[in-house]
Design a protein around this motif. Structure first.
Motif, mmCIF file in Angstrom:
data_model
loop_
_atom_site.group_PDB
_atom_site.id
_atom_site.type_symbol
_atom_site.label_atom_id
_atom_site.label_comp_id
_atom_site.label_asym_id
_atom_site.label_seq_id
_atom_site.Cartn_x
_atom_site.Cartn_y
_atom_site.Cartn_z
ATOM 1 N N UNK A 234 -10.086 19.902 23.436
ATOM 2 C CA UNK A 234 -10.868 18.665 23.424
ATOM 3 C C UNK A 234 -10.095 17.477 22.850
ATOM 4 N N UNK A 235 -8.893 17.712 22.387
ATOM 5 C CA UNK A 235 -8.078 16.606 21.874
ATOM 6 C C UNK A 235 -7.792 15.625 23.018
ATOM 7 N N UNK A 236 -7.908 14.328 22.794
ATOM 8 C CA UNK A 236 -7.738 13.372 23.891
ATOM 9 C C UNK A 236 -6.311 13.308 24.419
ATOM 10 N N UNK A 237 -6.142 12.894 25.690
ATOM 11 C CA UNK A 237 -4.800 12.685 26.257
ATOM 12 C C UNK A 237 -3.983 11.778 25.338
ATOM 13 N N UNK A 238 -2.701 12.078 25.237
ATOM 14 C CA UNK A 238 -1.886 11.411 24.218
ATOM 15 C C UNK A 238 -0.547 10.939 24.762
ATOM 16 N N UNK A 239 -0.165 9.743 24.337
ATOM 17 C CA UNK A 239 1.145 9.153 24.623
ATOM 18 C C UNK A 239 1.903 9.101 23.303
ATOM 19 N N UNK A 240 3.100 9.673 23.280
ATOM 20 C CA UNK A 240 3.920 9.668 22.072
ATOM 21 C C UNK A 240 5.253 8.978 22.343
ATOM 22 N N UNK A 241 5.701 8.173 21.383
ATOM 23 C CA UNK A 241 7.016 7.545 21.491
ATOM 24 C C UNK A 241 7.709 7.623 20.134
ATOM 25 N N UNK A 242 9.005 7.948 20.163
ATOM 26 C CA UNK A 242 9.761 8.162 18.937
ATOM 27 C C UNK A 242 11.229 7.870 19.227
ATOM 28 N N UNK A 243 11.979 7.525 18.199
ATOM 29 C CA UNK A 243 13.428 7.355 18.332
ATOM 30 C C UNK A 243 14.140 8.556 17.719
ATOM 31 N N UNK A 244 15.173 9.001 18.401
ATOM 32 C CA UNK A 244 15.909 10.181 17.949
ATOM 33 C C UNK A 244 16.574 9.953 16.598
ATOM 34 N N UNK A 245 16.948 8.703 16.319
ATOM 35 C CA UNK A 245 17.653 8.402 15.071
ATOM 36 C C UNK A 245 16.691 7.945 13.963
ATOM 37 N N UNK A 246 15.428 8.293 14.073
ATOM 38 C CA UNK A 246 14.437 7.927 13.057
ATOM 39 C C UNK A 246 14.725 8.703 11.770
ATOM 40 N N UNK A 247 15.136 7.989 10.724
ATOM 41 C CA UNK A 247 15.437 8.626 9.440
ATOM 42 C C UNK A 247 14.237 8.602 8.496
ATOM 43 N N UNK A 248 13.196 7.873 8.865
ATOM 44 C CA UNK A 248 12.019 7.794 8.013
ATOM 45 C C UNK A 248 11.029 8.898 8.287
ATOM 46 N N UNK A 249 10.674 9.065 9.567
ATOM 47 C CA UNK A 249 9.759 10.128 10.003
ATOM 48 C C UNK A 249 10.496 10.956 11.046
ATOM 49 N N UNK A 250 10.876 12.186 10.715
ATOM 50 C CA UNK A 250 11.674 12.993 11.639
ATOM 51 C C UNK A 250 11.017 13.143 13.010
ATOM 52 N N UNK A 251 11.848 13.180 14.035
ATOM 53 C CA UNK A 251 11.381 13.282 15.418
ATOM 54 C C UNK A 251 10.566 14.551 15.651
ATOM 55 N N UNK A 252 10.774 15.563 14.788
ATOM 56 C CA UNK A 252 10.027 16.818 14.927
ATOM 57 C C UNK A 252 8.518 16.599 14.891
ATOM 58 N N UNK A 253 8.059 15.533 14.233
ATOM 59 C CA UNK A 253 6.625 15.254 14.192
ATOM 60 C C UNK A 253 6.044 15.097 15.593
ATOM 61 N N UNK A 254 6.680 14.258 16.405
ATOM 62 C CA UNK A 254 6.193 14.063 17.774
ATOM 63 C C UNK A 254 6.389 15.313 18.615
ATOM 64 N N UNK A 255 7.495 16.007 18.407
ATOM 65 C CA UNK A 255 7.762 17.222 19.179
ATOM 66 C C UNK A 255 6.698 18.280 18.901
#
Length: 305
Positions: A234-255
């Motif tokens: 039931x989670x709504x459709x989602x669009x995610x965008x992230x930068x690979x070189x994000x040093x603040x919030x690791x890209x693993x969050x979006x993955x």
């Protein structure tokens, strides 16, 4: 000389008219889970408008003209690690941009869990987020919004809040209820921009976790606020965008969130750019990531029907 001056005045008046917006409080009196106090909100403008110590949460509503309105609305949660709100950079700037696309933009000035006036800080941001989306649905007809096309957009810690709302929209705490609470708090779609998702060690953004649930907390709370563990069909459709070189919030969050969405058969679109860092917002001057908003608009057109 009179004609240029008249033209200038007309131009200024027109700008004022089209810049009109209005602010609505989330709660009529003292908000739930908050003690009355003399604490004051703090706002500083240093390139970015940073708001801290929110005591009176609001929504700031930007509506497109009737001629171009699509019926869609996006409720926006600025980031700031649950310590401040980057209110224009990840809030009102995007509401104005959405308006140009015919989409209503509603910026939420939500309470931050580090405030000393709160009685149960960890519950407050989600409660304010639920209230915001319900208020939009309450005013949908007057604002020319389709109540079945109300989505959320969150940046960084605001992305954590948007994902928490997307997975825990039915979560309740003991508080007085009113007629607005009968409306659904489930977003129809979700846009997560370099989001904090997981409070687990592999991908954690320690500042957001500390501010929301504290340093020494239970595994139960860590899991509850790790969005990837709470996704379901039931989670709504989602669009995610992230930068690979994000040093603040690791890209693993979006993955991690994308993998959970895919596992449960939820429509999801994940966009990874090699550069952009953290907090790129519009992405201007950041290379390929600058085009992410056009990709988002195409996704909304395809997904929100």
């Amino acid at each position: 000389m009179k004609k240029p001056i008249l033209t200038l005045l007309i131009g200024l008046f027109t700008t004022m008219v089209f810049a009109q917006n209005h602010v609505i409080p989330l709660w009529e009196r003292t908000p739930p889970l908050q003690n009355p106090s003399d604490l004051q909100e703090e706002a500083t403008q240093q390139g970015i408008l940073r708001i801290a110590n929110v005591q009176n949460p609001t929504i700031e509503v930007y509506l497109p003209t009737k001629q171009i309105a699509t019926g869609e609305a996006v409720v926006i949660f600025p980031g700031g690690g649950y310590g401040i709100l980057a209110y224009d950079w990840e809030g009102t700037d995007f509401a104005k941009w959405l308006n140009a696309q015919g989409i209503a933009g509603i910026v939420v000035k939500y309470r931050l869990p580090i405030s000393k006036s709160l009685t149960d800080p960890k519950e407050v941001p989600l409660m304010d987020a639920q209230r915001a989306i319900r208020l939009v649905r309450q005013h949908a007809e007057a604002w020319i919004i389709n109540p079945a096309k109300v989505g959320v957009m969150g940046f960084s810690a605001g992305g954590h809040l948007a994902s928490t709302l997307s997975t825990q929209y039915n979560h309740e705490v003991n508080r007085p209820k009113d007629t607005i609470d009968a409306l659904s708090a489930r977003p129809d779609f979700s846009v997560l921009v370099y989001p904090v998702i997981s409070f687990r060690d592999a991908a954690v953004h320690s500042g957001s976790r500390k501010n929301l649930i504290g340093e020494n907390t239970s595994q139960e709370l860590i899991d509850r606020f790790s969005g990837e563990l709470n996704v379901n069909a039931e989670t709504p459709p989602t669009f995610l965008v992230h930068a690979q070189d994000d040093k603040g919030v690791p890209i693993e969050n979006s993955l991690l969130y994308y993998q959970a969405l895919h596992k449960h058969g939820v429509k999801a679109s994940l966009h990874i750019y090699p550069t952009g860092g953290h907090g790129f917002a519009f992405g201007l001057g950041k290379g390929a990531v600058e085009g992410w908003r056009e990709v988002l608009l195409a996704w909304i057109k395809e997904t929100v029907k």
